[in-house]
Design a protein around this motif. Structure first.
Motif, short mmCIF file in Angstrom:
data_model
loop_
_atom_site.label_atom_id
_atom_site.label_comp_id
_atom_site.label_asym_id
_atom_site.label_seq_id
_atom_site.Cartn_x
_atom_site.Cartn_y
_atom_site.Cartn_z
N HIS A 8 0.66 -1.15 -0.12
CA HIS A 8 -0.11 0.03 0.00
C HIS A 8 0.88 1.22 -0.04
CE1 HIS A 8 -2.79 -3.05 1.36
NE2 HIS A 8 -3.80 -2.27 0.78
N ASP A 9 0.46 2.33 -0.85
CA ASP A 9 0.72 3.60 -0.50
C ASP A 9 0.67 4.17 0.82
OD1 ASP A 9 1.64 6.33 -1.96
OD2 ASP A 9 -0.47 6.76 -1.29
N GLN A 10 1.87 4.77 1.29
CA GLN A 10 1.73 5.20 2.71
C GLN A 10 0.61 6.32 3.00
OE1 GLN A 10 3.09 3.43 5.26
NE2 GLN A 10 3.27 1.91 3.61
N LEU A 11 0.64 7.18 2.08
CA LEU A 11 -0.20 8.13 2.07
C LEU A 11 -1.58 7.99 2.12
CD1 LEU A 11 -0.51 11.39 2.58
CD2 LEU A 11 -0.13 11.58 -0.03
N THR A 12 -2.10 7.24 1.03
CA THR A 12 -3.50 7.09 0.45
C THR A 12 -4.06 5.84 1.31
OG1 THR A 12 -3.00 6.23 -1.46
CG2 THR A 12 -3.07 8.55 -1.67
N LYS A 13 -3.17 4.94 1.45
CA LYS A 13 -3.70 3.51 1.81
C LYS A 13 -4.01 2.75 0.87
CE LYS A 13 -2.31 4.66 6.09
NZ LYS A 13 -0.83 4.69 6.10
N LEU A 14 -4.06 3.23 -0.63
CA LEU A 14 -4.67 2.40 -1.77
C LEU A 14 -3.27 1.63 -2.07
CD1 LEU A 14 -6.26 5.26 -3.82
CD2 LEU A 14 -7.38 3.71 -2.46
N TYR A 15 -3.47 0.74 -2.91
CA TYR A 15 -2.48 -0.01 -3.18
C TYR A 15 -1.54 0.73 -4.05
CZ TYR A 15 -5.22 -4.36 -2.45
OH TYR A 15 -5.84 -5.24 -1.86
N ASN A 16 -0.32 0.24 -4.06
CA ASN A 16 0.74 1.03 -4.74
C ASN A 16 1.12 0.71 -6.11
OD1 ASN A 16 2.39 -1.31 -4.58
ND2 ASN A 16 3.57 -0.81 -2.73
N ARG A 17 1.75 1.19 -6.90
CA ARG A 17 1.93 1.07 -8.26
C ARG A 17 2.22 -0.38 -8.65
NH1 ARG A 17 2.31 3.04 -13.47
NH2 ARG A 17 4.16 2.02 -14.81
N ALA A 65 -8.30 12.21 1.38
CA ALA A 65 -9.65 12.50 1.20
C ALA A 65 -10.07 12.16 -0.14
CB ALA A 65 -10.13 13.91 1.49
N VAL A 66 -9.45 12.25 -1.24
CA VAL A 66 -9.74 12.00 -2.61
C VAL A 66 -9.86 10.43 -2.59
CG1 VAL A 66 -8.80 11.62 -5.04
CG2 VAL A 66 -9.03 14.17 -3.66
N ALA A 67 -8.79 9.79 -2.12
CA ALA A 67 -8.71 8.35 -2.11
C ALA A 67 -9.83 7.56 -1.51
CB ALA A 67 -7.30 7.91 -1.31
N GLU A 68 -10.00 8.26 -0.23
CA GLU A 68 -11.18 7.75 0.59
C GLU A 68 -12.53 7.90 -0.13
OE1 GLU A 68 -13.08 5.56 3.31
OE2 GLU A 68 -10.91 5.79 3.14
N SER A 69 -12.76 9.06 -0.88
CA SER A 69 -13.93 9.18 -1.39
C SER A 69 -14.36 8.25 -2.42
CB SER A 69 -13.97 10.61 -2.03
OG SER A 69 -15.27 10.81 -2.88
N VAL A 70 -12.98 8.15 -3.27
CA VAL A 70 -13.23 7.07 -4.53
C VAL A 70 -13.26 5.54 -3.81
CG1 VAL A 70 -12.10 6.03 -6.40
CG2 VAL A 70 -11.89 8.57 -5.92
N LEU A 111 -17.36 11.66 -7.63
CA LEU A 111 -16.52 11.25 -6.26
C LEU A 111 -15.47 12.12 -5.96
CD1 LEU A 111 -16.86 7.45 -6.33
CD2 LEU A 111 -18.08 8.98 -4.69
N PHE A 112 -14.67 12.52 -7.21
CA PHE A 112 -13.38 13.04 -7.00
C PHE A 112 -13.76 14.95 -6.50
CE2 PHE A 112 -10.76 16.44 -8.80
CZ PHE A 112 -9.45 15.94 -8.57
N LEU A 113 -14.67 15.04 -7.44
CA LEU A 113 -15.37 16.68 -7.27
C LEU A 113 -15.84 16.73 -5.67
CD1 LEU A 113 -16.52 17.37 -10.94
CD2 LEU A 113 -14.49 17.97 -9.67
N ARG A 114 -16.21 15.58 -5.38
CA ARG A 114 -16.99 15.74 -3.77
C ARG A 114 -15.98 16.33 -2.92
NH1 ARG A 114 -20.04 10.20 -1.98
NH2 ARG A 114 -18.01 9.79 -1.07
#
Length: 169
Positions: A8-17, A65-70, A111-114
Motif C-alpha cells: 500500500h501507498d503510505q499516504l493514501t492507503k490505496l495499493y501502490n503501483r 480524502a480523494v482516495a477515501e472518497s473514491v 466522487l473526485f469533485l466531492r
C-alpha cells in the motif's frame, strides 16, 4: 502488517503501483469469455500548482480524502491504487457495456469533485479509460492507452473523461 505496508501507498492507503500492476495483470490473465477489463486513469489537473499553493500537510490530507472518497464506492474485487504523485488507477472487470463504463467514469469524477479544499475550489481532474477483452493484454499497455485518452480529455477542458479508441490515435 508488514505485507500490508509493502503493498500500500503510505499516504493514501490505496495499493501502490507495483501491487496494482501485479493484481491487474492477474485479473487480465483470467478474463472469461465476454468479460472486459477496464482501467480508469484519474489524473489531477495542474497538481503541481495546487500542491505548491498549500502546505504539504494540507495537500497530503487532500490526497487522502480523494482516495477515501473514491474507495468508498467500489466493490471488493475492484482494484484501486495510486499510480503516481498525482494519479490514481481504478480497475474493474465484468460483462460491461460502453454505457455502464461511461456512467462509472462520470461517477468517479463526481466522487473526485466531492472533495475540494476550502481555499482552492478549482482542483480538477481528467480521466482516460482503456478496456480490453484479451487475456494477452497487460497493465503497462492498458495504462499507456488510458494515459493517451486522458491527454485527449484534457484538450477539451477539466473534469472530463475520454475512452481510448485506437482508430483515433
Amino acid at each position: 502488517q508488514l505485507v500490508e505496508s509493502v503493498q500500500h501507498d503510505q499516504l493514501t492507503k490505496l495499493y501502490n503501483r507495483a501491487t496494482v500492476e501485479k493484481m491487474i495483470n492477474e485479473h487480465l490473465a483470467t478474463l472469461e469469455e465476454g468479460e472486459k477489463g477496464v482501467l480508469f486513469l484519474l489524473g489531477i489537473d495542474d497538481a503541481r500548482r495546487a500542491g505548491d499553493r498549500f502546505s504539504g500537510l494540507a495537500w497530503d490530507g487532500y490526497l487522502r480524502a480523494v482516495a477515501e472518497s473514491v474507495r468508498s464506492d467500489f466493490r471488493g474485487g475492484d482494484v484501486l491504487g495510486r499510480s503516481s504523485e498525482d494519479s490514481f488507477v481504478i480497475f474493474i472487470r465484468g460483462r460491461l457495456s460502453i454505457d455502464i463504463i461511461e456512467k462509472r467514469a462520470q461517477h468517479i469524477i463526481d466522487l473526485f469533485l466531492r472533495v475540494q479544499m476550502k481555499e482552492f475550489r478549482s482542483v480538477a481532474c481528467s480521466m482516460g479509460i482503456a478496456a480490453t477483452g484479451s487475456r494477452l493484454m497487460r497493465y503497462d499497455m492498458l495504462c499507456l492507452q488510458a494515459d493517451k485518452a486522458m491527454q485527449q480529455a484534457r484538450k477539451y477542458g477539466t473534469n472530463r473523461y475520454r475512452m481510448y479508441d485506437d482508430d483515433k490515435y
